[in-house]
Design an enzyme around this catalytic site. Sequence first.
Site, short mmCIF file in Angstrom:
data_model
loop_
_atom_site.label_atom_id
_atom_site.label_comp_id
_atom_site.label_asym_id
_atom_site.label_seq_id
_atom_site.Cartn_x
_atom_site.Cartn_y
_atom_site.Cartn_z
CG ASP A 94 -1.85 1.04 1.14
OD1 ASP A 94 -2.19 1.67 0.14
OD2 ASP A 94 -2.61 1.05 2.11
CB SER A 95 0.82 4.37 -1.77
OG SER A 95 -0.74 4.96 -1.35
CG ASP A 267 -5.93 -5.05 1.75
OD1 ASP A 267 -5.73 -4.68 3.01
OD2 ASP A 267 -6.45 -4.31 0.84
CB CYS A 305 -11.58 -26.01 8.92
SG CYS A 305 -10.28 -24.97 8.81
CB CYS A 307 -6.67 -25.07 9.48
SG CYS A 307 -7.66 -24.65 10.87
CB CYS A 310 -10.03 -27.42 12.47
SG CYS A 310 -10.58 -25.94 12.58
CG HIS A 336 -10.22 -21.60 11.89
ND1 HIS A 336 -10.50 -22.77 11.19
CD2 HIS A 336 -11.45 -20.70 12.03
CE1 HIS A 336 -12.11 -22.57 10.85
NE2 HIS A 336 -12.36 -21.47 11.28
#
Length: 714
Positions: A94-95, A267, A305, A307, A310, A336
């Site tokens: 980002d600027s 984002d 899930c 991940c 989990c 997660h």
Amino acid sequence: MSRLNFTVERKATQSHARAARFQTLHGDVQTPVFMPVGTQATVKSLSVDALEAVGSRVLLANTYHLMLRPGPEVFRALGGIHRLMNWRGPVLTDSGGFQIYSLPSERTIDETGARFRSYVDGKLHLLSPETSIEMQKAIGSDIMMALDQCIASTAPLAQAQAAMELTHRWALRSLEARGDSPQALFGIVQGACHPALREKSASFLAALPFDGLAIGGLAVGESHAERYEFTGLTARYLPEHLPRYLMGVGTPIDILEAVHRGVDMFDCIIPSQQGHRGTAFTSHGKINCRRTVYRLSEAPLDAACDCQTCRAYSRAYLCHLVRSDEALGAQLLSIHNLAFYHRLMREMRESILRDDFAAFYERKRHELARPDDDHPSMPPPKLKVVVPPRRGDYEIVQGPLGAFSIRQISSGEVMHSVNRPSDEANLLYIEQTRLSRRLLRMSDAVPGAARNEARVPGARVLAPAAVSEAPLVIWDVGLGAASNAMAAIACFEKLYARLGAEPLRPVRLVSFERDLDSLILATKKSARFPHLQHAAPHGLLGQGRWTHVSGLLDWELVEGDFLAQFATTTAPDLVFYDPFSPKTDSPLWSGEVFGRLALHGGSRPMELCTYSASTAVRAALLWAGFWVAEGVGTGPKATTTLAFTTEHGEPIPFGRAPDTIPWLSDVWLQRWRRSDAKYPPTLSEAQKIEFARRIESHRQFALRPQGTAQAPSA
């Protein structure tokens, strides 16, 4: 030429969602994509290995913070952010414009840039387009952002316009500062919640050599409804051939709504921020792990899930960590949440590539908005089972704007599913076709009144004033709940009330329908369908015909299969082509049918308008000999389709010079060549060659009028 080689792989039907890919200096990126926020070259509490494990492919870092610490000299000495943090994938920076916005009492902004004091050591700094780009070059990000002036989305017009114009001047300076760097650079569309400013900003930036465009200035004060509205509005103004990035947004439902409106990149700090606050996004709903109800639960956080969190830890353990303010709790929940976001992006991409995103969107937007299903914070109220009114294969449903529509149960298709049915009918079929002018006997532009005029592509030839005594014949293909036909009748009656009978032409309105259950159902519930609170639909259902008191308008019902019936019906001047979609009613959308329709019209000028903007439908119309143009957008649809028959190979649009119409251009033709829907599915190889020859040699592309608008989408 773009540094990203951005390619749209598929666009969803009945949605603006699209799946694409682009190439950065550190690898390919597939969209839609979510970028975890690593403001200071780290996503809070997560290692690079953890980020890769959950599926992160692009990270976001912030120029403002990294300029203050560790500073450009560190990045130059170590070879950029990738070596510093050991991240192998792409990085977007980002600027610093948003951070400047968030410090209103500690900075000043003028033409040069923003001056502010460092929160690290109190030193005075200047962040200008040039210093921002220079810092981003030192960081070595794959995608840089032009410096913009971000203001509240609710800012008044004058303030929003001044900030937008400053952003435009800074955009030019950012491009100049980028020079020949191989890093991509995005411009940022501003304009707050002012439609005209958003359009102006998008148009200005689209004309510059940016590699992508971002939608800035949202999620800073507006309501959710306004955010969705201005996301969709701005996306429609952005070019198809560049990636679209919605900055700082947002929740899973925000992202789903934005993808539906055509956005590619996102984002937000929410996944890690909420993880640090003890909150998780799950397939059961949003869960607050601090709640006592989870103290003894051995269940995984989310059974759907896979991940690390989990797979290995129970809700009870996570509850203990969060209530104890242990850093491990924030880390596991952040893992997660990011896995949840990345899985949502993959599911959206897969559904777009399968071309069932519209159904996915309808299902998912309800799932993502729900609270914890397993353990609601308040006892749920007893649900009343409400069965919508039904008849045959149709039922009444209520749309997002509160208006009622008819849904076909077997296919799931909703008639006028996004806008109010009357609004869509008026915009697409009445205003766009200039029906009120066609209804007048005396017209200043009657097609065919000057047959001896030279018909040269690019010449603005309008016939002189002439009297048309012949009836205006309108075909309404797909009567449904009569929204389009009643909109035409309402247009006629307004003119009749204002002008009387003398100036009006006779009108013959012919509606084709094979299943009247939808209209019968709607007329029985006419309180929900105000356009049916009229004698006309009851007369049509009772006698198959209704005639206006003036005798000038006759509405006729042709019941049965359109393909078997239309050859014996008087050829139309105007066709409202509104059957169910090609997916549900494919026989009505073939080139053969459109060719038969054109032949049936003979030398009579014919204009056809339809809600579909699909590549396959437009190709079928071109194959049949029509000239094809982009129609007006409705709701989230950026465009619809207009088609015209020809005289001596040239189109005969009513009351419009040919060179003022946005014909499909070589841009569309190039996309058609790359399309998966290039040919009808039943063609042999020899037939495909002949089909392609007819499209490629179409007079529309060989002799497009000079100055014709170029079609922005396929």
